[in-house]
Structure formats: C-alpha cells, structure tokens
Scaffold this active site. Structure first.
Site, short mmCIF file in Angstrom:
data_model
loop_
_atom_site.label_atom_id
_atom_site.label_comp_id
_atom_site.label_asym_id
_atom_site.label_seq_id
_atom_site.Cartn_x
_atom_site.Cartn_y
_atom_site.Cartn_z
N ARG B 286 -0.13 48.26 -14.01
CA ARG B 286 0.33 49.40 -14.00
C ARG B 286 -0.45 50.24 -12.28
NH1 ARG B 286 1.11 52.07 -18.94
NH2 ARG B 286 -0.03 53.66 -18.56
N HIS B 290 3.43 55.02 -17.01
CA HIS B 290 4.85 53.98 -17.70
C HIS B 290 6.54 54.86 -17.63
CE1 HIS B 290 7.04 52.26 -20.37
NE2 HIS B 290 7.90 54.05 -20.38
N TYR B 299 -5.03 59.42 -19.90
CA TYR B 299 -5.91 57.66 -20.81
C TYR B 299 -6.53 57.14 -19.96
CZ TYR B 299 -0.85 55.84 -20.18
OH TYR B 299 0.18 55.70 -19.62
#
Lengths: 411, 398
Positions: B286, B290, B299
C-alpha cells in the site's frame, strides 16, 4: 389440550356469511362491531407448554373484527371462518408457518431458506420440516454455525435476485448477526441509491420460554427496533403466522418476523383459500370501551386471560395485538385511544428500551390530548432470565398484574 | 479395505492411525512461493497467458488512468474540495488485471480499494467525481461518503465501510448464481487486515461447504492502517488458510499484471466449471496512506514507501513490457496522461458545481415506499428550514 379458535357461532356467523361475498375480501375487513355480539373473547387453551387458565371447555367467539387484508402483491380470496360449515383446516402454528413458506416457495422459485439445521432436520422447531425433501438441499440450505455470515450470505443472495428466508435457530443467536442486519441489511438499499434491494425475511423463535436459560430467552425486538430500513412483525396465532410469513416473503423490504418459542403448538382453524396479512397492520383481538390494552406475541394470551377476569369484574377492555412492531399501526392504536382514553401496554421486552417504551413515546406524542391517564407499560424486569422455573415465571408479566393495572388505570 | 486396526472410522471419513506423536509445525519450512511471469524490469520470464495488444493496452491505460485519478482526487481532498478520499496507489495491477480477466457477468463485491474494477467496466471519470462530490449525478444519491461507489448496471456492489462484511455477501451472490446455473462467478476483494475478521473465516468455510463459485482475492498490501502483517496474523499470509477450509488457493505477485491476469482467468474457469471457491493472495504494497485521514510516515519508514513507489511500481513494470512489444511509446504516454488529467480536472470542476441531491432523497429508499413516519419527519424538517432558512446550506435544493 390444544388451543382452538372457532368461528363466530350461531346467528352471528350466519349473518356474516350471508353478507360476505367471498371474492371481495375487503367486506370482511371493516372494523364494524356486531351489534348482537355478546361480550365474548377467545379462551385460549394451549398445550402444557403455555400454562394458561384451563377454565372453559371449549373456545368461543374468535376475535370479532378480524382484519383480513391484502399485502402489497396479491389479492387473496378468503371466506369467513364460520362455524356452521367449518371450512378451512386445523393446524398448529409451526405448521401454519411452514404452510405459508411452502406456498411461497411453490409460487416463486427464487424463494429459498437458509439456516442451521433447517434442511433434513427440519429446523429446531420443525418449521421447515419436509421442505428439503421437496425442494432439494440447495434451496433449503443447511449452513455452518456462523450467524453473521449466513445472514450476510442471505443479504448477498437477495441483492442478486433470490428471496432468502434466514432462520436463526433462536432469535438470540441473531445478536451475532447484528452487524449484517444493521449495517448491511437495513442500509444497502439506501446507500446504493436504491440500486440494490434486499428482500430477505429473517425469522426465528424468541422470547422467554420454559427454562431455556438466559441466553435463549432474548427479546431481540428491542435491540433491532432502531435500525432504519427494516420492518418488524410478531406473529401470535396460526392465522397471522401464515399470513405474515407470506407477506414478509413478498415484501421488497427486509422483514424480521418474530416467533415465540411457546406459541408453536397453538392450534387453530385457518382458511383453505390463500390469504395474506398486512405487515403494517395491528389486529383487533377484542373490542371494548374502557381501556386499550396493547400487546403482541405471547403476552396476548396473558392479556386475554386477564381480560376474562376483568370482564367478570365488570370492565370492558379493548385488546389490540399490535403485530407490527416497526412501524406501529398508529391508525388503529390511535382510534382506540380516542375511544377509551386509557392505555395499558403489556409486553415481554425488558423495561428499558423495549417496544413498550417506544410505543409509549409514540402514543404520548401523537395522542396526548386523548389520554385521561398516563400510559401504563407492563414489561419484564431488567434482568437476565433466570433458569429456575418459578423465578422465570415472575420475570414476565402475569395476568394478575394486568388485572391490577387495569383496575388502577380505570379508577 | 483397510483393516480396522489401521484407521479411525469417523463421521466425515477415515483417518489413518500413526504411532508417531508428531505435531504439525506452526510455520512451514518454506513460505508458499509467489507466482510471477514478469520480472522487475518488465521482461517476460516464462509462462502466463498470451495477452493480445488490445487488452494489454487497455489494461495499461486503465492503470495509468486510475493512478492519475487517485492523485488528482487526493489533492482535491487536500484542497478541501471533497471531504475524504482513499487511493489505490501501488495496487493498480490487482484492480485492473483481475477486472480484465473477468466478464461483465461476474458479480463484484468489493472492499473499498478496488475502483479500478469499475473503471475497467466503464464507470466514467464523471461518475467517480459525482460520487465523491455527492451531487445530483451520484448513483448513491448523496448518501454515502466518497469512494463508496456502486453500480448495479456494472454488477459491482455498493461499497460499505464495514470490513469483510462483504465476504459472506459474495458467498450469497455465488449461491444465487449457482441456483440459476449462470456462467458467471462472484468475485470479492479484501485486505490482509480484513482476513482477521470472523466473516472471512465463515465465508471461506461456507463457500467450500456450499461449493459456491466465488473468487476470494486478498490484497495483501502489508498494512492495515498502522498495523503491519506481523501484528495481524502469524500464519504464512492468507494463502495457507485456504487449505484449512478446503479451498484451493494460490499466491501471486500482485504487482505483476500478467501473472494476475493469468491466475484470475484460470481461477474463474475453475470456480465456474468445478463449482468451487478459489482463494488468490496477491502480494503487494500500500504505497499511499490508508486514506486522507492517515499519515503513514508516522508508523513506517519513508524509504520503504519510496522503494515500492518507484522501483516496484506495477504500472512502470507493465509499461516496460508493452513498450518492448512495440505497443506503447512515450508519446502515447504523455498524450494519455495529459488527456486523462484534463478530463479529471474538468470532471471535478463540473461535479463541484453540480447541484446536490434534493432533500427528499434523504427519506426515500429507506424502504421501498416512504412510510408515514418518515414523511412526517421530512415535513417537520422542511418546516424547520422555513423558519431558519439561513441555517440551511444554500446548495442543497429543497
């Protein structure tokens, strides 16, 4: 012993049959009261599982102003269930459900059933007995134990053209399906801009039974009532069980049909001709003048038992089985309130957040001016249902409490 | 016949005895390998279905279009023009190659990172824009948040925000197709995170038991918002779970357009002819956050993101392959990109100015007909608006 509802007896029945053209069923559906009717009401006798007043050796006049109305789709023919020629056939409530289901499965090949042990086992309360033999085990599908998932499966199948009936082995298990029922079943027609419809029927036995334990005594109607997009109905007699089942299957909306564990063995004579009950209508059980008692499902029988005592004490209660839990039939309820000015709600839901709570609010909001007294709502206590039989009995509303409530209300 | 001392006669089949006490390891010695046919430079290694020029060029164009659309809409959200957006950056191959391998009759039940399937099937850029702007042209009638596309016409179920709840739906769809004997399957997508939901397990199980023709395509992109796969599960990814449920499965390089195309084609064939579910785990990354509500640099390391964005970009890789076949050129590239970009900017401008859905659409489609309580609520709302017109947004027609 079995519960027997008989048609109107004697002259009353003859008068009715003469005036009814059996093809025009609406003539039966007017809310007139019979001038020659006596103060009579159905005495319900059931088998040992519903412990009611065994007095009265035969049941007498059935609900007088019974509504036999069309659901959305089909005109159904219906003749009066008159006692003179005894047409129709007798069956138990679970058989009536099955009959309705079978008729719809014959009529429309898209109707299918899914749930745990619904196939050759015939369902936990035998509602689907014999259907797998007749329609095959793809159309009557035994699923693994995952309520959220087979509910989701039913929703997916409904969106692509099938009309599934999803059975929860016990309504309480459908708590596991809450996500699918709330987020998808109720919602997807709306969020897809009307592109996808979800004509599912979700049904199963619920309510407080005979020592089934707290987890098997849930009343899910209170939890589901807020979900937008679903309809909820509760059946209480073989007649309305079959009628509501058929109407629910034909409805384009998702419908949750609440059955009660203790009512499956009620016996009644129902018409041979096809009929459907209206999903949004309540049922007038006993017209009266003094007080409106609103109830549904099993509590109807406690109310009618209390009604017998009340009549002996000189009261004239009007008893309405609300049947449609979402939306409420405020038309019939309102007319009743306007007539009697006093309302007693008798429900099996718990006190907090139950159907009675919503109904109280709805009536207060809409008919406040017609009330001579605050609405009284009798509900089960806010406790998990105990296993001990004596304790369990006292978590639900008993006829004695109903009698007391009416007396206080009518002071 | 086996002598009864050597097997257990169990409901569900015979099980041989053994006197060796052996625990099956929790992890295999080797991880299941990943099917790929194009190397990192877009050179054909071997195998894979022969894809003709027309399909290859359409696949490439749609991947590039999807990427451009994502970039522009993402920026539009950053500019405050739409409220939310979710990109598919890095997963364009999964979207487009799988869509290309299906037919229009195959019913798609998406999670939310698969707009490419709609794009392939003909959903226009204007339709995407309309949904994101929730205007009058939106197929969802303004009721859902951006990227929750759906189209009955294109056999693509409306996206719901709930994770993995669509997996049992797909089994239901497949069941419906099976009952009708259709030459089609259900196809559903989900991520590595979604595979942890209870619905995943039951859906695979149900699909196997009901022998339903459904493709379960997992986009294992390494991250579920901020949760890496090592915190999501301890199995060898998702592909090994197929066998646990009796579902045939394969692991594919999710950034290899040709491998995906081949695998999905084969899987579809098996699903329909053999009436069984197939699980495909597509390994990918990805690249984007998100969603617009996330900043993934918080993160995960930036260089990891950059590696996958550039060196492992599925679009560039496939471009190299079609260019080596003489089917594409840098002129075609710049023409496509500038055309799509212009079309998108126009679409946004138009969508932004288009009227919003009328107030009545707030109350329709809850049921098949508007019930009396909702009519009342609508009436009450309109009365309120009459009294306080200044508080009601001016671009919403009444």
């Amino acid at each position: 012993m079995a519960t027997i509802f008989q048609g109107l007896r004697g002259g009353a029945a003859a008068a009715l049959t003469n005036s009814i053209d059996s093809k025009k069923l609406l003539s039966r559906s007017t809310r007139r009261s019979l001038s020659e009717r006596k103060v009579s009401f159905p005495v319900v006798r059931s088998d040992g599982s519903v412990n009611l007043n065994p007095g009265g050796s035969n049941a007498r006049a059935r609900r007088v102003d019974q509504l036999i109305t069309n659901a959305v789709a089909t005109k159904a023919d219906s003749s009066a269930a008159s006692s003179t020629s005894k047409p129709g056939h007798e069956l138990l409530l679970f058989e009536a459900l099955r009959e309705g289901l079978e008729e719809e499965m014959d009529r429309d090949p898209h109707v299918c059933v899914m749930g745990e042990d619904v196939g050759h086992y015939g369902g936990s309360y035998k509602v689907t007995r014999g259907l797998a033999d007749k329609y095959g085990d793809l159309r009557v599908l035994d699923t693994p134990i995952a309520e959220n998932s087979f509910t989701g499966m039913g929703i997916g199948a409904a969106m692509t053209g099938l009309r599934p009936i999803i059975e929860g082995m016990n309504m309480g298990f459908l708590l596991l399906a809450f996500n699918q029922i709330s987020n998808n079943c109720g919602m997807l027609h709306y969020t897809s801009g009307g592109q996808f419809t979800i004509p599912v029927v979700i049904r199963g036995p619920g309510g407080v039974g005979r020592q089934l334990g707290a987890e098997h005594s849930q009343r899910l109607e209170s939890y589901f009532q807020s979900i937008p997009g679903i309809q909820m109905v509760a059946c209480s007699t073989p007649y309305n069980a079959k009628g509501l089942m058929k109407a629910a299957i034909r409805s384009e909306n998702p419908v949750i049909l609440f059955e009660h564990v203790l009512l499956y063995n009620l016996k009644e004579r129902i018409p041979d001709e096809e009929y459907i009950c209206n999903l949004e209508e309540a049922e007038m059980v006993r017209p009266g003048e003094h007080v409106t008692i609103l109830t549904y499902s099993r509590m109807r029988y406690h109310v009618m038992q209390a009604a017998k005592t009340l009549v002996n004490k000189g009261y004239d209660p009007e008893v309405i089985d609300i049947r449609s839990l979402k939306p409420f039939d405020l038309h019939m309820i309102g007319n009743s309130v306007k007539k009697t000015h006093r309302v007693l709600i008798v429900e099996e839901c718990m006190r907090t957040g139950g159907i009675g709570a919503s109904l109280t609010a709805a009536i207060t909001e809409n008919f406040h001016d017609y009330l001579d007294a605050p609405i009284v709502c009798l509900s089960s206590q806010d406790v998990p249902t105990p296993y001990a039989g004596t304790l369990e009995e006292w978590t639900v509303v008993q006829p004695a409490q109903i009698v007391t409530a009416v007396e206080q209300l009518c002071q | 016949m086996w002598p009864s001392s050597q097997f257990l006669d169990f409901p569900g089949g015979k099980v041989a005895f053994t006197s060796e006490m052996r625990f099956i390891s929790e992890s295999p010695k080797e991880r299941i390998p990943c099917y790929r046919v194009l190397d990192d430079d877009g050179q054909l290694i071997e195998g894979g279905i022969n894809v003709g020029k027309e399909i290859a060029v359409k696949m490439y164009s749609d991947m590039a279009t999807l990427q451009t659309m994502d970039t522009i809409f993402y920026d539009a959200q950053r500019q405050g023009r739409i409220s939310f957006y979710l990109t598919t950056i890095g997963e364009e191959a999964i979207n487009i190659a799988s869509a290309a391998a299906l037919t229009i009759d195959d019913f798609v039940v998406p999670q939310y990172r698969e707009p490419g399937v709609l794009l392939w099937r003909g959903f226009t850029l204007e339709q995407f824009a309309n949904q994101c702007f929730s205007n009058r042209g939106d197929d969802c009638r303004g009721r859902q948040m951006p990227i929750h596309y759906g189209s009955k016409k294109l056999n693509y179920l409306t996206v719901a925000s709930t994770i993995a709840s669509q997996l049992p739906h797909a089994v239901g769809v497949a069941y419906s197709l099976k009952m009708d004997g259709k030459d089609a399957c259900a196809v559903t997508y989900f991520g590595d995170g979604g595979s942890s939901e209870g619905d995943f397990h039951a859906a695979l199980n149900f699909a196997a038991v009901t022998e339903a023709p459904v493709l379960f395509i997992c986009r294992n992109n390494g991250w579920a918002i901020s949760t890496p796969t090592s915190d999501q599960f301890r199995s060898d990814g998702i592909v090994v779970r197929g066998e646990a449920y009796g579902v045939r499965s394969i692991r594919v390089d999710g950034n290899d357009t040709l491998a995906l195309y081949s695998a999905v084609r084969a899987a579809r064939e098996m699903a329909i002819c053999e009436q069984r579910p197939i699980l495909i785990e597509a390994m990918t990354y990805r690249v984007g956050h998100h969603s617009t509500s996330d900043d993934s640099t918080k993160y995960r390391p930036v260089d990891e993101i950059e590696l996958w964005r550039s060196a492992r970009d599925p679009i560039t890789r496939f471009r190299k392959w079609i260019e080596s076949n003489g089917w594409w050129s840098s002129e075609a590239e710049s023409e496509l990109r500038s055309n799509v970009r212009k079309q998108l900017l126009d679409a946004i401008q138009v969508a932004e100015r288009t009227e919003k859905p009328p107030l009545v659409d707030m109350f329709t489609d809850v049921y098949d007909a508007v019930p009396s309580n909702l009519s009342e609520q609508e009436k009450w709302l309109r009365e309120t608006i009459k009294i306080h017109p200044q508080d009601y947004p001016s671009d919403f027609p009444l």
